[in-house]
Write a protein that holds these residues in place. Sequence first.
Motif, PDB file in Angstrom:
ATOM      1  N   LEU A 142       1.057  -1.232  -0.017  1.00 24.83           N
ATOM      2  CA  LEU A 142       0.219   0.149   0.326  1.00 24.83           C
ATOM      3  C   LEU A 142       0.572   1.848  -0.049  1.00 24.83           C
ATOM      4  O   LEU A 142       1.548   1.500   0.299  1.00 24.83           O
ATOM      5  N   PRO A 143       0.849   2.236  -0.778  1.00 24.49           N
ATOM      6  CA  PRO A 143       1.667   3.211  -0.786  1.00 24.49           C
ATOM      7  C   PRO A 143       1.053   4.299  -0.224  1.00 24.49           C
ATOM      8  O   PRO A 143      -0.233   4.876  -0.072  1.00 24.49           O
ATOM      9  N   CYS A 144       1.829   5.430  -0.056  1.00 26.95           N
ATOM     10  CA  CYS A 144       1.575   6.350   0.515  1.00 26.95           C
ATOM     11  C   CYS A 144       2.775   7.240  -0.289  1.00 26.95           C
ATOM     12  O   CYS A 144       3.821   7.428  -0.158  1.00 26.95           O
ATOM     13  N   ASN A 145       2.487   8.804  -0.563  1.00 29.93           N
ATOM     14  CA  ASN A 145       3.523  10.021  -1.062  1.00 29.93           C
ATOM     15  C   ASN A 145       2.649  11.124   0.041  1.00 29.93           C
ATOM     16  O   ASN A 145       2.058  11.827   0.593  1.00 29.93           O
ATOM     17  N   HIS A 146       4.329  11.434   0.850  1.00 29.76           N
ATOM     18  CA  HIS A 146       4.200  12.550   1.524  1.00 29.76           C
ATOM     19  C   HIS A 146       5.406  13.382   1.035  1.00 29.76           C
ATOM     20  O   HIS A 146       6.511  13.887   1.658  1.00 29.76           O
ATOM     21  N   SER A 147       5.389  13.824  -0.161  1.00 29.58           N
ATOM     22  CA  SER A 147       6.379  15.090  -0.457  1.00 29.58           C
ATOM     23  C   SER A 147       6.659  16.115   0.830  1.00 29.58           C
ATOM     24  O   SER A 147       7.734  16.297   0.082  1.00 29.58           O
ATOM     25  N   THR A 148       6.065  17.036   0.783  1.00 29.59           N
ATOM     26  CA  THR A 148       6.188  17.868   1.879  1.00 29.59           C
ATOM     27  C   THR A 148       6.502  17.462   3.710  1.00 29.59           C
ATOM     28  O   THR A 148       6.442  18.203   4.097  1.00 29.59           O
ATOM     29  N   ILE A 199      10.406   2.708   4.432  1.00 25.58           N
ATOM     30  CA  ILE A 199      10.393   3.905   3.587  1.00 25.58           C
ATOM     31  C   ILE A 199      11.331   4.646   3.111  1.00 25.58           C
ATOM     32  O   ILE A 199      12.460   3.849   3.037  1.00 25.58           O
ATOM     33  N   ALA A 200      11.031   5.353   1.736  1.00 22.70           N
ATOM     34  CA  ALA A 200      11.942   5.894   1.209  1.00 22.70           C
ATOM     35  C   ALA A 200      13.200   6.143   1.646  1.00 22.70           C
ATOM     36  O   ALA A 200      12.881   7.515   2.598  1.00 22.70           O
ATOM     37  N   GLU A 201      14.476   5.946   1.249  1.00 15.99           N
ATOM     38  CA  GLU A 201      15.720   6.855   1.669  1.00 15.99           C
ATOM     39  C   GLU A 201      15.226   8.781   2.215  1.00 15.99           C
ATOM     40  O   GLU A 201      15.906   8.932   2.966  1.00 15.99           O
ATOM     41  N   ASP A 202      14.878   9.347   0.583  1.00 18.50           N
ATOM     42  CA  ASP A 202      14.920  10.576   0.750  1.00 18.50           C
ATOM     43  C   ASP A 202      13.266  10.979   1.824  1.00 18.50           C
ATOM     44  O   ASP A 202      12.624  11.934   1.967  1.00 18.50           O
ATOM     45  N   ARG A 203      12.492   9.933   1.891  1.00 16.97           N
ATOM     46  CA  ARG A 203      11.449  10.102   3.002  1.00 16.97           C
ATOM     47  C   ARG A 203       9.927  10.603   2.478  1.00 16.97           C
ATOM     48  O   ARG A 203       8.803  11.308   3.197  1.00 16.97           O
ATOM     49  N   LYS A 204      10.151  10.835   1.229  1.00 14.58           N
ATOM     50  CA  LYS A 204       8.800  11.131   0.797  1.00 14.58           C
ATOM     51  C   LYS A 204       7.446  10.626   0.244  1.00 14.58           C
ATOM     52  O   LYS A 204       6.632  10.946  -0.153  1.00 14.58           O
ATOM     53  N   SER A 205       7.475   9.215   0.100  1.00 16.60           N
ATOM     54  CA  SER A 205       6.979   8.020  -0.125  1.00 16.60           C
ATOM     55  C   SER A 205       6.943   6.719   0.722  1.00 16.60           C
ATOM     56  O   SER A 205       8.376   6.747   1.712  1.00 16.60           O
ATOM     57  N   SER A 206       6.222   5.953   1.658  1.00 15.77           N
ATOM     58  CA  SER A 206       6.418   4.738   1.656  1.00 15.77           C
ATOM     59  C   SER A 206       5.055   3.939   1.836  1.00 15.77           C
ATOM     60  O   SER A 206       4.460   4.348   1.298  1.00 15.77           O
TER      61      SER A 206
END
Lengths: 117, 110
Positions: B20-26, B64-71
């Motif tokens: 289940l993806p989640c984007n959190h670019s901010t 958690i992505a390395e840049d933390r903009k998605s998980s």
Amino acid sequence: NAGVTQTPKFRILKIGQSMTLQCAQDMNHNYMYWYRQDPGMGLKLIYYSVGAGITDKGEVPNGYNVSRSTTEDFPLRLELAAPSQTSVYFCASSSIHAWLRGNTEAFFGQGTRLTVV
Amino acid sequence: DAKTTQPNSMESNEEEPVHLPCNHSTISGTDYIHWYRQLPSQGPEYVIHGLTSNVNNRMASLAIAEDRKSSTLILHRATLRDAAVYYCILRDTSGSRLTFGEGTQLTVNP
């Protein structure tokens, strides 16, 4: 432990009536929250409290009032019920101590299903 | 609160993994990533949370992505009981609000 207890589970109100939704927690949590959830939608924050005597507005506070006289209780008051307030209401609590460590695990009650006709 | 974006719905088959993806670019540096789920006719329940490193617990894993903009929330073997709405939430320990988005409705097919 009972956790978070909400009463009543169901209620039908007539337009213009008032009522109080009760919420009690026995986990000594500082943080408490009220949400509403309309059919097929996510949860919207109505009010929240960080401790006894302190409350603050959430995303959709209009038409509601809260009080927090004790750590355990966080009642939600509807003064003049309107059909737009037909919803399921959830109360939740969480620990400030866990929160400050990054864990915001919130414990939810089973909800109150309110219909305004 | 920083915003998250999730797909409205996803489907999976029983006993298969679900991502289940989640984007959190901010996302900010102090935001923790939390996941909750809501089973039908119940209040939400906590699933997992993390800050930077991947996390595992008995219910799920959080990547958690390395840049933390998605998980990504990973259910290793979906069961029918996992059918629920899954919410991805960002939480800054400096505040006390806890707000939910619309979540992802997960359907698990037998």
